[in-house]
Design a protein around this motif. Structure first.
Motif, short mmCIF file in Angstrom:
data_model
loop_
_atom_site.label_atom_id
_atom_site.label_comp_id
_atom_site.label_asym_id
_atom_site.label_seq_id
_atom_site.Cartn_x
_atom_site.Cartn_y
_atom_site.Cartn_z
N SER A 50 30.44 17.18 19.95
CA SER A 50 31.10 15.94 20.38
C SER A 50 32.53 16.24 20.78
CB SER A 50 31.09 14.91 19.26
OG SER A 50 31.98 15.29 18.23
N GLY A 51 33.07 15.36 21.59
CA GLY A 51 34.46 15.44 22.00
C GLY A 51 35.12 14.09 21.87
N PRO A 52 36.42 14.03 22.06
CA PRO A 52 37.16 12.77 21.93
C PRO A 52 36.61 11.65 22.83
CG PRO A 52 38.69 14.61 22.12
CD PRO A 52 37.32 15.15 22.37
N ASP A 53 36.08 11.99 23.99
CA ASP A 53 35.55 10.97 24.89
C ASP A 53 34.27 10.32 24.35
OD1 ASP A 53 37.61 11.50 26.64
OD2 ASP A 53 36.40 12.73 28.00
N ASP A 54 33.67 10.91 23.33
CA ASP A 54 32.43 10.38 22.75
C ASP A 54 32.67 9.38 21.63
OD1 ASP A 54 30.87 12.11 24.38
OD2 ASP A 54 31.18 13.75 22.93
N HIS A 55 33.90 9.26 21.13
CA HIS A 55 34.16 8.49 19.92
C HIS A 55 33.73 7.03 20.01
CE1 HIS A 55 37.23 11.53 18.10
NE2 HIS A 55 36.11 12.10 18.48
N ASP A 56 33.94 6.37 21.13
CA ASP A 56 33.53 4.97 21.24
C ASP A 56 32.01 4.83 21.17
OD1 ASP A 56 36.16 4.12 21.39
OD2 ASP A 56 36.16 3.99 23.60
N GLU A 57 31.30 5.69 21.91
CA GLU A 57 29.83 5.63 21.87
C GLU A 57 29.31 5.98 20.48
OE1 GLU A 57 27.85 6.83 25.96
OE2 GLU A 57 29.58 8.14 25.54
N LEU A 58 29.94 6.95 19.83
CA LEU A 58 29.54 7.30 18.46
C LEU A 58 29.75 6.13 17.52
CD1 LEU A 58 30.93 10.94 18.23
CD2 LEU A 58 28.53 10.25 18.04
N TRP A 98 36.02 10.94 14.03
CA TRP A 98 34.89 11.83 14.31
C TRP A 98 35.36 13.26 14.52
CZ3 TRP A 98 29.92 10.39 13.91
CH2 TRP A 98 29.64 9.02 13.87
N ASN A 99 36.61 13.52 14.19
CA ASN A 99 37.18 14.83 14.48
C ASN A 99 36.43 15.95 13.78
OD1 ASN A 99 39.17 13.72 16.11
ND2 ASN A 99 40.51 13.38 14.36
N GLU A 145 37.14 22.27 9.97
CA GLU A 145 36.63 23.61 9.73
C GLU A 145 35.20 23.56 9.20
OE1 GLU A 145 37.72 27.33 6.84
OE2 GLU A 145 39.38 26.23 7.76
N ARG A 146 34.91 22.55 8.38
CA ARG A 146 33.58 22.44 7.78
C ARG A 146 32.66 21.46 8.49
NH1 ARG A 146 32.47 23.67 1.97
NH2 ARG A 146 30.92 22.08 2.36
N ARG A 147 33.20 20.49 9.18
CA ARG A 147 32.35 19.45 9.78
C ARG A 147 32.11 19.70 11.26
NH1 ARG A 147 34.67 13.69 10.42
NH2 ARG A 147 34.56 13.57 8.17
N ARG A 148 30.86 19.54 11.65
CA ARG A 148 30.49 19.58 13.06
C ARG A 148 29.81 18.25 13.38
NH1 ARG A 148 33.06 23.32 12.19
NH2 ARG A 148 32.81 25.48 12.76
N VAL A 149 30.15 17.70 14.52
CA VAL A 149 29.47 16.50 15.01
C VAL A 149 28.80 16.90 16.31
CG1 VAL A 149 29.71 14.11 15.74
CG2 VAL A 149 31.21 15.01 13.94
N LEU A 150 27.49 16.79 16.30
CA LEU A 150 26.68 17.12 17.47
C LEU A 150 26.18 15.83 18.08
CD1 LEU A 150 24.55 19.92 15.76
CD2 LEU A 150 26.60 20.22 17.19
N VAL A 151 26.09 15.78 19.40
CA VAL A 151 25.59 14.59 20.06
C VAL A 151 24.40 14.92 20.95
CG1 VAL A 151 27.79 13.35 20.00
CG2 VAL A 151 27.24 14.76 21.99
#
Length: 155
Positions: free
Chosen positions: A9-17, A48-49, A52-58
């Motif tokens: 995920s990236g910053p542009d995805d935050h609203d949809e997330l 949604w940032n 180091e430990r968290r990954r957010v995949l879309v």
């Protein structure tokens, strides 16, 4: 035929997330174990940032986010939440998200990958089992007090 695409995920995805997370959390209301899960897992939105430990995949369909998976990496990598919009199910987005989570966990040095499915949530249980993630224990629970008062809970 749809070829499921998964990406970080990236910053542009935050609203949809945020919209998807609201749908996911709303779907848990009234499910057995849902209220407790919601209590123990605060919303990710708007933070949604990646850490180091968290990954957010879309899951991405032609530039539109239709699903997500939040992964906490460690010796045991944990799928904190996974959700695919109901209109995008049955085409492989959930499977692709879990495959990407498995790869990210292995690449980070995790030894195991775990997730949670609520009692009666057959769709999530089936998703995990298709990915080879099977139950290693079942946690049972009972409230000892009524959450709305300090009185003991009735049977």
């Amino acid at each position: 035929m749809i070829d499921p695409t998964v990406r970080a995920s990236g910053p542009d995805d935050h609203d949809e997330l945020g919209v998807l997370e609201a749908l996911a959390r709303g779907a848990l209301v009234g499910q057995r174990g849902g209220a407790r899960w919601l209590e123990e897992h605060p919303p990710h939105h708007p933070d949604w940032n990646r850490t180091e430990r968290r990954r957010v995949l879309v899951a991405d369909l032609d530039g539109c986010v239709v699903g997500y998976l939040v992964l906490d990496l460690g010796r045991v990598a944990v799928v904190e939440s996974v959700f695919v919009h109901p209109d995008a199910r049955e085409v492989g987005f959930g499977d692709a998200l879990l495959e990407a989570a498995r790869s990210a966990a292995a690449a980070s040095g995790s030894h195991h990958l775990e997730g949670t499915a609520l009692p009666g949530d057959r769709e999530t249980k089936n998703l995990y089992e298709r990915a080879g993630i099977t139950a290693r224990s079942i946690t049972v629970s009972v409230a000892l007090t009524d959450p709305s008062s300090s009185e003991p809970a009735s049977r």
